[in-house]
Design a protein around this motif. Structure first.
Motif, PDB file in Angstrom:
ATOM      1  N   THR A 100     101.316  89.831  58.124  1.00 30.07           N
ATOM      2  CA  THR A 100     101.299  91.029  58.955  1.00 30.07           C
ATOM      3  C   THR A 100     101.699  92.228  58.122  1.00 30.07           C
ATOM      4  OG1 THR A 100     101.884  89.732  60.914  1.00 30.07           O
ATOM      5  CG2 THR A 100     102.237  92.109  61.043  1.00 30.07           C
ATOM      6  N   THR A 147      92.762  91.933  61.512  1.00 27.01           N
ATOM      7  CA  THR A 147      92.787  92.326  62.913  1.00 27.01           C
ATOM      8  C   THR A 147      93.780  93.458  63.078  1.00 27.01           C
ATOM      9  OG1 THR A 147      92.305  90.061  63.623  1.00 27.01           O
ATOM     10  CG2 THR A 147      93.263  91.537  65.263  1.00 27.01           C
ATOM     11  N   LEU A 148      93.343  94.561  63.660  1.00 27.44           N
ATOM     12  CA  LEU A 148      94.231  95.694  63.920  1.00 27.44           C
ATOM     13  C   LEU A 148      94.973  95.452  65.225  1.00 27.44           C
ATOM     14  CD1 LEU A 148      91.793  98.599  62.998  1.00 27.44           C
ATOM     15  CD2 LEU A 148      93.524  97.512  61.550  1.00 27.44           C
ATOM     16  N   LEU A 149      96.295  95.514  65.171  1.00 30.11           N
ATOM     17  CA  LEU A 149      97.112  95.303  66.364  1.00 30.11           C
ATOM     18  C   LEU A 149      97.610  96.612  66.959  1.00 30.11           C
ATOM     19  CD1 LEU A 149      99.312  92.309  65.148  1.00 30.11           C
ATOM     20  CD2 LEU A 149      97.136  92.244  66.392  1.00 30.11           C
ATOM     21  N   GLU A 150      97.886  97.575  66.088  1.00 30.93           N
ATOM     22  CA  GLU A 150      98.431  98.862  66.516  1.00 30.93           C
ATOM     23  C   GLU A 150      97.918  99.913  65.535  1.00 30.93           C
ATOM     24  OE1 GLU A 150     102.895 100.846  66.760  1.00 30.93           O
ATOM     25  OE2 GLU A 150     102.699  98.674  66.901  1.00 30.93           O
ATOM     26  N   THR A 203     102.588  96.321  58.039  1.00 32.70           N
ATOM     27  CA  THR A 203     103.049  97.446  58.847  1.00 32.70           C
ATOM     28  C   THR A 203     103.139  98.681  57.959  1.00 32.70           C
ATOM     29  OG1 THR A 203     104.335  95.952  60.242  1.00 32.70           O
ATOM     30  CG2 THR A 203     104.881  98.298  60.356  1.00 32.70           C
ATOM     31  N   SER A 210     101.029 101.803  61.982  1.00 30.04           N
ATOM     32  CA  SER A 210      99.850 100.967  62.151  1.00 30.04           C
ATOM     33  C   SER A 210     100.198  99.555  61.708  1.00 30.04           C
ATOM     34  CB  SER A 210      98.666 101.501  61.349  1.00 30.04           C
ATOM     35  OG  SER A 210      98.138 102.662  61.954  1.00 30.04           O
ATOM     36  N   VAL A 211      99.671  98.558  62.424  1.00 33.44           N
ATOM     37  CA  VAL A 211      99.987  97.157  62.160  1.00 33.44           C
ATOM     38  C   VAL A 211      98.691  96.356  62.182  1.00 33.44           C
ATOM     39  CG1 VAL A 211     101.301  95.133  62.936  1.00 33.44           C
ATOM     40  CG2 VAL A 211     102.238  97.429  63.295  1.00 33.44           C
ATOM     41  N   ALA A 212      98.552  95.450  61.216  1.00 30.83           N
ATOM     42  CA  ALA A 212      97.369  94.589  61.154  1.00 30.83           C
ATOM     43  C   ALA A 212      97.770  93.225  60.616  1.00 30.83           C
ATOM     44  CB  ALA A 212      96.300  95.214  60.258  1.00 30.83           C
ATOM     45  N   THR A 213      96.974  92.217  60.971  1.00 30.12           N
ATOM     46  CA  THR A 213      97.200  90.859  60.460  1.00 30.12           C
ATOM     47  C   THR A 213      95.990  90.406  59.658  1.00 30.12           C
ATOM     48  OG1 THR A 213      96.300  89.835  62.451  1.00 30.12           O
ATOM     49  CG2 THR A 213      98.695  90.210  62.400  1.00 30.12           C
TER      50      THR A 213
END
Length: 130
Positions: free
Chosen positions: A89, A17-20, A91, A26-29
């Motif tokens: 997560t 899942t892309l959060l930012e 980053t 860029s941040v994803a989980t």
């Protein structure tokens, strides 16, 4: 050509899942469940896919600003600790944003903010194909 704001097909299969999303961060989980190796630990290949996903999307934003697209050139990973459950997560932050090369540092942390893996990822910026 637009910059992806959704995970790739592989990323979607892994539950990323892309959060930012952006060139500067860029941040994803990704869930651990469903992405484990036979011993029940989070699979190193899944970690590599997550690291590449988040860095490539960030590099894509940088490339797009220069009328380019990005392709992977190099990845170096170190796995620091194992994890069996929860969510990790990733980053990505830039190390270098040039006209031909973008390189990123990616840290992947578990639910307890422990460093699970770290990456150095380099992408080449090229002209889009017609």
């Amino acid at each position: 050509m637009s910059v992806p704001r959704q995970p790739s097909a592989l990323g979607a299969r892994l539950g990323i899942t892309l959060l930012e999303v952006g060139a500067e961060r860029s941040v994803a989980t990704m869930p651990v469940e469903g992405n484990t190796q036979p011993h029940g630990l989070l699979h190193g290949g899944a970690l590599l896919a997550l690291g590449e996903e988040v860095a490539s999307i960030a590099a894509g934003f940088h490339a797009h600003a220069h009328g380019k697209v990005c392709v992977g050139l190099d990845v170096s990973a170190t796995h620091h600790r194992a994890t069996r459950r929860g969510i990790v997560t990733a980053t990505a932050v830039p190390k270098h944003l040039g006209g031909r090369v973008a390189s990123y540092a990616v840290d992947i942390r578990d639910d307890h903010d422990h460093l699970v893996s770290s990456f150095a990822i380099t992408c080449l910026l090229v002209d889009p194909r017609p």
